[in-house]
Design a protein around this motif. Structure first.
Motif, mmCIF file in Angstrom:
data_model
loop_
_atom_site.group_PDB
_atom_site.id
_atom_site.type_symbol
_atom_site.label_atom_id
_atom_site.label_comp_id
_atom_site.label_asym_id
_atom_site.label_seq_id
_atom_site.Cartn_x
_atom_site.Cartn_y
_atom_site.Cartn_z
ATOM 1 N N LYS A 1 -10.278 0.488 -12.232
ATOM 2 C CA LYS A 1 -9.459 0.544 -13.341
ATOM 3 C C LYS A 1 -8.292 1.193 -13.073
ATOM 4 C CE LYS A 1 -9.009 4.312 -16.210
ATOM 5 N NZ LYS A 1 -8.261 3.898 -17.462
ATOM 6 N N ALA A 2 -7.819 1.064 -11.136
ATOM 7 C CA ALA A 2 -6.899 0.563 -10.834
ATOM 8 C C ALA A 2 -5.941 -0.707 -10.892
ATOM 9 C CB ALA A 2 -6.769 1.099 -9.333
ATOM 10 N N GLY A 3 -6.464 -0.806 -11.180
ATOM 11 C CA GLY A 3 -5.755 -2.293 -11.567
ATOM 12 C C GLY A 3 -6.468 -3.559 -11.093
ATOM 13 N N LEU A 4 -8.024 -3.974 -10.013
ATOM 14 C CA LEU A 4 -7.955 -5.168 -9.427
ATOM 15 C C LEU A 4 -9.387 -4.683 -9.873
ATOM 16 C CD1 LEU A 4 -7.285 -7.032 -7.066
ATOM 17 C CD2 LEU A 4 -8.913 -5.749 -5.788
ATOM 18 N N ILE A 5 -9.383 -6.059 -10.724
ATOM 19 C CA ILE A 5 -10.575 -6.885 -11.172
ATOM 20 C C ILE A 5 -11.712 -6.625 -10.704
ATOM 21 C CG2 ILE A 5 -10.077 -6.990 -13.129
ATOM 22 C CD1 ILE A 5 -10.560 -10.152 -13.323
ATOM 23 N N THR B 1 -3.695 -8.885 -0.786
ATOM 24 C CA THR B 1 -2.558 -9.211 -1.995
ATOM 25 C C THR B 1 -2.372 -8.218 -3.171
ATOM 26 O OG1 THR B 1 -3.998 -8.606 -4.600
ATOM 27 C CG2 THR B 1 -5.071 -7.125 -3.220
ATOM 28 N N SER B 2 -1.996 -7.727 -4.175
ATOM 29 C CA SER B 2 -1.031 -6.839 -4.508
ATOM 30 C C SER B 2 -1.331 -5.814 -5.283
ATOM 31 C CB SER B 2 0.072 -7.465 -5.302
ATOM 32 O OG SER B 2 0.952 -7.869 -4.829
ATOM 33 N N LEU B 3 -1.204 -4.237 -5.080
ATOM 34 C CA LEU B 3 -1.754 -3.232 -5.818
ATOM 35 C C LEU B 3 -0.416 -2.183 -6.392
ATOM 36 C CD1 LEU B 3 -4.717 -2.569 -7.779
ATOM 37 C CD2 LEU B 3 -4.906 -1.328 -5.097
ATOM 38 N N PHE B 4 -0.248 -1.633 -7.851
ATOM 39 C CA PHE B 4 0.789 -1.235 -7.340
ATOM 40 C C PHE B 4 1.854 -1.869 -7.481
ATOM 41 C CE2 PHE B 4 -2.729 1.925 -7.360
ATOM 42 C CZ PHE B 4 -3.468 1.973 -8.669
ATOM 43 N N TRP C 1 -2.284 6.965 -2.791
ATOM 44 C CA TRP C 1 -2.977 8.052 -3.390
ATOM 45 C C TRP C 1 -2.950 8.920 -4.219
ATOM 46 C CZ3 TRP C 1 -6.172 10.089 0.311
ATOM 47 C CH2 TRP C 1 -6.372 11.868 -0.578
ATOM 48 N N ASN C 2 -1.664 8.447 -5.161
ATOM 49 C CA ASN C 2 -1.597 9.648 -6.769
ATOM 50 C C ASN C 2 -2.497 9.018 -7.987
ATOM 51 O OD1 ASN C 2 -1.062 12.252 -6.041
ATOM 52 N ND2 ASN C 2 0.990 11.537 -4.766
ATOM 53 N N LEU C 3 -2.376 7.792 -7.212
ATOM 54 C CA LEU C 3 -2.484 6.351 -8.476
ATOM 55 C C LEU C 3 -4.049 6.382 -8.744
ATOM 56 C CD1 LEU C 3 1.560 4.469 -9.298
ATOM 57 C CD2 LEU C 3 0.028 5.993 -10.739
ATOM 58 N N ILE C 4 -4.542 5.936 -7.404
ATOM 59 C CA ILE C 4 -5.871 6.480 -7.007
ATOM 60 C C ILE C 4 -6.715 7.254 -7.529
ATOM 61 C CG2 ILE C 4 -8.260 5.863 -5.287
ATOM 62 C CD1 ILE C 4 -6.156 3.923 -4.193
#
Lengths: 124, 368
Positions: free
Chosen positions: B158-162, B175-178, B208-211
């Motif tokens: 859901k945070a962006g890493l399938i 890798t990259s996230l957010f 922290w907040n986005l997760i």
């Protein structure tokens, strides 16, 4: 809220009820301990002097010993806390007394105890 | 001076109770240790583990150098894989326990305990000798967040890493996230499936907040060090300073599985460790459950037939089990085994406990 409650520096409270005395742990102490998972209480009929250890309360984090705020003889223990120590976290603290005692020296023993409001001011 | 992680203000906003741990002001609980614990087993929890250390080892001889520091066989590591290891001293004692990640080629990342970062770094530098390696302690520029529990993979997706792009168990990925560069590994300290994400300090609050937001519908909750300890104890994982120290070897600590018995290369402490593998040890780590109603705690004495045979190293209430458990060292000369009854001295009284295997819970952090 019980209006004749007195508290010790080691966070026990005591109040008079029907000529005997209920002793428990203050809300501040319970809050500090967190989730309580174990309560050990003394034998009914045994006598403890003021300042003596009469039992133990343990949370997930730590064990905390209980000290008599006044001298007296144990006449009842709160047995439901043995099976369900979490009641100390869940129920109002002033109803969840740990032991009931009879005491001949109550008036002489309370010199270093403070009323609940003053106790709260000191700890917070 | 007590250190604060970059997430300190976030913890206060979440009403965390803060304590001093290994020189860091860390959240011990946000609401209730038991609730946080149970939520990790059932859903997922997010942990600030920024106090942990990141030491990077690179250079031509990095493989040989790390081989010299640990009893594991690092040669078996392929790119993107991790191994649980110990740094050992000449007596075989544990300087620290750690995860060694092979990032790529000659680049390795060592993730070490907060309480041991400075000590480990000095130890590693001291033993560098003539090895052609570069050692960089980057603990001060990285933060680390763990997401643990059966819903962890869904939350990271859901945070962006399938899921197809998530690292497999005991693997790490750059890798990259957010929109930020991270290292993400499928590791943890709870016995559950989960991830640990290493990001630059300045990105920590955002992560922290986005997760937390990505985890909302999965009942993700912040978890403090209190539940981190009960979770690892149920998983029978050792804690440095409790089960592990410089006078205890990996063999004594029941970590033989992380020692390569056929390792050809020399490593610090090899002589003692090989001798213990061949001849046994005088003490060993055991797990036990309390039979009688009492809680064994760190440093309490372990007794057998009225004789002191050891000490408890960790103990407490196990929220997932509903009874009290512990770990401790006992002398091996009594030949005690699983199922045998021992006693724990609790406030000058003896209480029965039973030696058990270390599978208190079914672990979900292996293979996927």
């Amino acid at each position: 809220m019980i209006d004749n409650m007195l508290c010790s520096k080691s966070h026990e409270y005591v109040y008079e009820k029907d000529g005997n005395y209920c002793i428990g742990l203050t809300d501040f102490a319970i809050e500090q301990l967190g989730d309580i998972v174990f309560v050990e209480l003394p034998e009914v009929g045994s006598y403890y002097s003021k300042g003596e250890i009469f039992g133990t309360v343990e949370s997930v984090k730590a064990a905390s010993e209980l000290y008599m705020p006044v001298s007296g003889k144990i006449i009842e223990t709160n047995e439901k806390l043995i099976e369900k120590p979490e009641l100390l976290n869940e129920e109002p603290f002033d109803g969840m007394w740990l032991i009931k005692i009879s005491s001949d020296s109550f008036n002489e023993d309370i010199g270093d105890l403070t009323d609940y409001n003053k106790y709260k001011e000191e700890v917070e | 001076m007590v250190k604060r992680t970059f997430l300190y203000d976030e913890h206060l906003k979440l009403n965390a109770k803060m304590v001093d741990f290994a020189g860091w002001e860390m959240p011990v609980q946000y609401h209730s240790i038991i609730e946080e614990h149970n939520n990790v087993r059932k859903n997922a929890g997010i942990f600030d583990v920024s106090h942990m250390g990141e030491i990077f080892v690179s250079g031509k001889e990095s493989l040989n150098f790390i081989q010299y520091l640990v009893p594991q066989n690092i040669e078996k590591l392929t790119d993107g894989k991790a191994m649980y290891c110990q740094l050992t001293n000449t007596n075989g004692g544990i300087v620290d326990d750690l995860l060694v990640y092979k990032l790529k080629d000659t680049n390795y990342l060592l993730v070490v305990n907060a309480s041991r970062v400075e000590n480990d770094y000095e130890w590693i530098i001291k033993n560098k000798n003539s090895f052609d390696v570069i050692i960089e302690n980057k603990s001060d520029i990285y933060s680390m967040i763990a997401i643990q529990g059966p819903k962890a993979s869904d939350i990271i997706e859901k945070a962006g890493l399938i899921k197809e792009e998530q690292p497999k168990t005991l693997c790490i990925k750059e890798t990259s996230l957010f929109d930020s560069k991270i290292y993400i590994s499928r590791t943890g300290y709870t016995g559950e499936d989960g991830f640990e994400i290493i990001m630059k300090n300045e990105d920590a609050v955002k992560f922290w907040n986005l997760i937390l937001k990505a985890g909302e519908k999965y009942n993700l909750l912040p978890v403090g060090l209190g539940a981190r300890d009960t979770l690892r104890l149920e998983a029978a994982m050792s804690l440095y300073g409790n089960e592990l120290n410089e006078t205890t070897t990996p063999i004594e600590a029941n970590l033989s599985w992380s020692v390569d018995k056929n390792k050809k290369e020399n490593y610090i402490g090899k002589k003692v460790i090989e001798s213990q593998l061949a001849n046994g040890t005088e003490k060993k780590l055991i797990a036990f459950k309390m039979i009688e109603r009492a809680i064994a705690r760190h440093e309490y004495e372990i007794m057998y037939n009225n004789e002191n045979i050891g000490k408890v190293t960790s103990g407490g209430f196990a929220p997932s089990l509903g009874f009290n458990i512990g770990l401790g060292y006992i002398k091996t000369n009594k030949n005690l085994k699983n199922g045998d009854i021992i006693q724990i001295m609790v406030r000058n009284k003896l209480y029965n406990a039973q030696i058990t295997n270390k599978n208190f819970i079914i672990k979900h952090n292996k293979g996927n």
